[in-house]
Design a protein around this motif. Structure first.
Motif, short mmCIF file in Angstrom:
data_model
loop_
_atom_site.label_atom_id
_atom_site.label_comp_id
_atom_site.label_asym_id
_atom_site.label_seq_id
_atom_site.Cartn_x
_atom_site.Cartn_y
_atom_site.Cartn_z
N PRO A 133 0.87 -1.25 -0.02
CA PRO A 133 -0.04 0.07 0.18
C PRO A 133 0.87 1.42 0.00
N VAL A 134 0.25 2.24 -0.80
CA VAL A 134 1.12 3.74 -0.57
C VAL A 134 0.44 4.74 0.16
N ASP A 135 -0.86 4.28 0.82
CA ASP A 135 -1.47 5.08 1.86
C ASP A 135 -2.58 4.23 2.57
N SER A 136 -3.20 4.88 3.51
CA SER A 136 -4.26 3.89 4.46
C SER A 136 -5.33 4.85 4.66
N ALA A 137 -6.46 4.12 4.93
CA ALA A 137 -7.64 5.09 5.48
C ALA A 137 -8.33 4.17 6.15
N HIS A 138 -9.46 4.81 6.95
CA HIS A 138 -10.28 4.13 8.04
C HIS A 138 -11.72 4.11 7.56
N TYR A 139 -12.79 3.49 8.20
CA TYR A 139 -14.18 3.39 7.95
C TYR A 139 -14.30 2.73 6.58
N ALA A 140 -15.57 2.40 6.54
CA ALA A 140 -16.11 1.84 5.12
C ALA A 140 -15.71 2.65 3.96
N ALA A 141 -16.04 2.05 2.76
CA ALA A 141 -15.48 2.65 1.47
C ALA A 141 -16.37 3.48 0.97
N PHE A 142 -17.79 3.17 0.87
CA PHE A 142 -18.71 3.91 0.02
C PHE A 142 -19.82 4.76 0.92
N PRO A 143 -19.95 5.99 0.69
CA PRO A 143 -19.17 6.76 -0.52
C PRO A 143 -17.94 7.30 0.13
N SER A 144 -17.08 7.67 -0.80
CA SER A 144 -16.04 8.64 -0.45
C SER A 144 -16.21 9.83 0.61
N GLY A 145 -15.77 9.88 1.65
CA GLY A 145 -16.01 11.04 2.49
C GLY A 145 -15.29 12.29 1.78
N HIS A 146 -14.13 12.17 1.37
CA HIS A 146 -13.18 13.22 0.80
C HIS A 146 -14.00 13.81 -0.16
#
Length: 236
Positions: A133-146
């Protein structure tokens, strides 16, 4: 001077297009949500192909990937967007005459954050998983919060700028910054391998639908509540 009843305000001409946009965006959002929820195979295959390709690029182009991490984690981060919105709310409150507009802006942004987390919990979609991986994130994927937060905040602020009738140069600059921010944050989330492409599209759609609905609600408020004048965009 002509006055109109608070109980039965005249509908602005822009309300009908907003209603059509809201309906179309809500329908597209619901359709994509359903396809993701039932794990429609063609969509999952497309998401997987895009993710594998962009992840390979991200690993190979480490310099560009680092730049994208800075942009997505700092410049276009949801909290950065919320702080921008908070500044706008404080400015509106400072005007005194724009208290209801400030409340509308704050509540819509908060509603967007709540809706985003509710959809994540309901769909509970897993994020892409990589051996490198080149990055990480938390919580579920859908929808993108960003993607959704950028769409909501930029959309609401653009509407307010349009309503007060800012100069043409400022308007064009604001539109350009908003488009680059909304599109850019979505693309960086896919590039960094923390979202599927349909997560980003879902964030854009749901966010845009919320903005359209918020505009309709604002325009339908009694005249004494809509405390920002509606004016056309003019040259500086």
């Amino acid at each position: 001077m002509h006055t109109q009843s608070v109980d039965s305000p005249t509908r602005p001409q822009g309300q009908r297009p907003a209603a059509r946009w809201a309906g179309a965006l809500a329908l597209c959002s619901a359709l994509l949500l359903a396809l993701v929820a039932v794990r429609w195979h063609p969509l999952l295959t497309l998401d997987g192909d895009i993710a594998e390709t962009t992840h390979r690029w991200a690993v190979d182009e480490s310099g560009l990937t680092h730049t994208f991490r800075i942009l997505t984690d700092w410049v276009w981060d949801p909290w950065t967007m919320r702080i921008l919105c908070a500044v706008a709310v404080l400015w509106l409150l400072w005007r005194h005459a724009a208290v209801w507009t400030a409340l509308w802006l704050a509540l819509t942004t908060a509603l967007g954050a709540g809706l985003q987390q509710g959809l994540k919990a309901a769909v509970d979609r897993s994020r892409p998983v990589w051996e490198d991986p080149v990055d990480s994130a938390h919580y579920a994927a859908f929808p993108s919060g960003h993607a959704m937060t950028a769409t909501v905040v930029c959309g609401l602020l653009l509407y307010l700028l349009h309503r007060v009738g800012v100069g043409r140069a400022l308007w064009r600059t604001a539109v350009a910054v908003a488009v680059v921010s909304v599109a850019g944050v979505g693309l960086t989330r896919v590039w960094l391998g923390v979202h599927w492409a349909s997560d980003v599209v879902g964030g854009w759609l749901v966010g845009a639908a919320l903005v359209a609905l918020a505009v309709i609600a604002y325009e339908r408020w009694p005249v004494r509540w809509t405390d920002l004048p509606a004016r056309e965009i003019t040259s500086p």
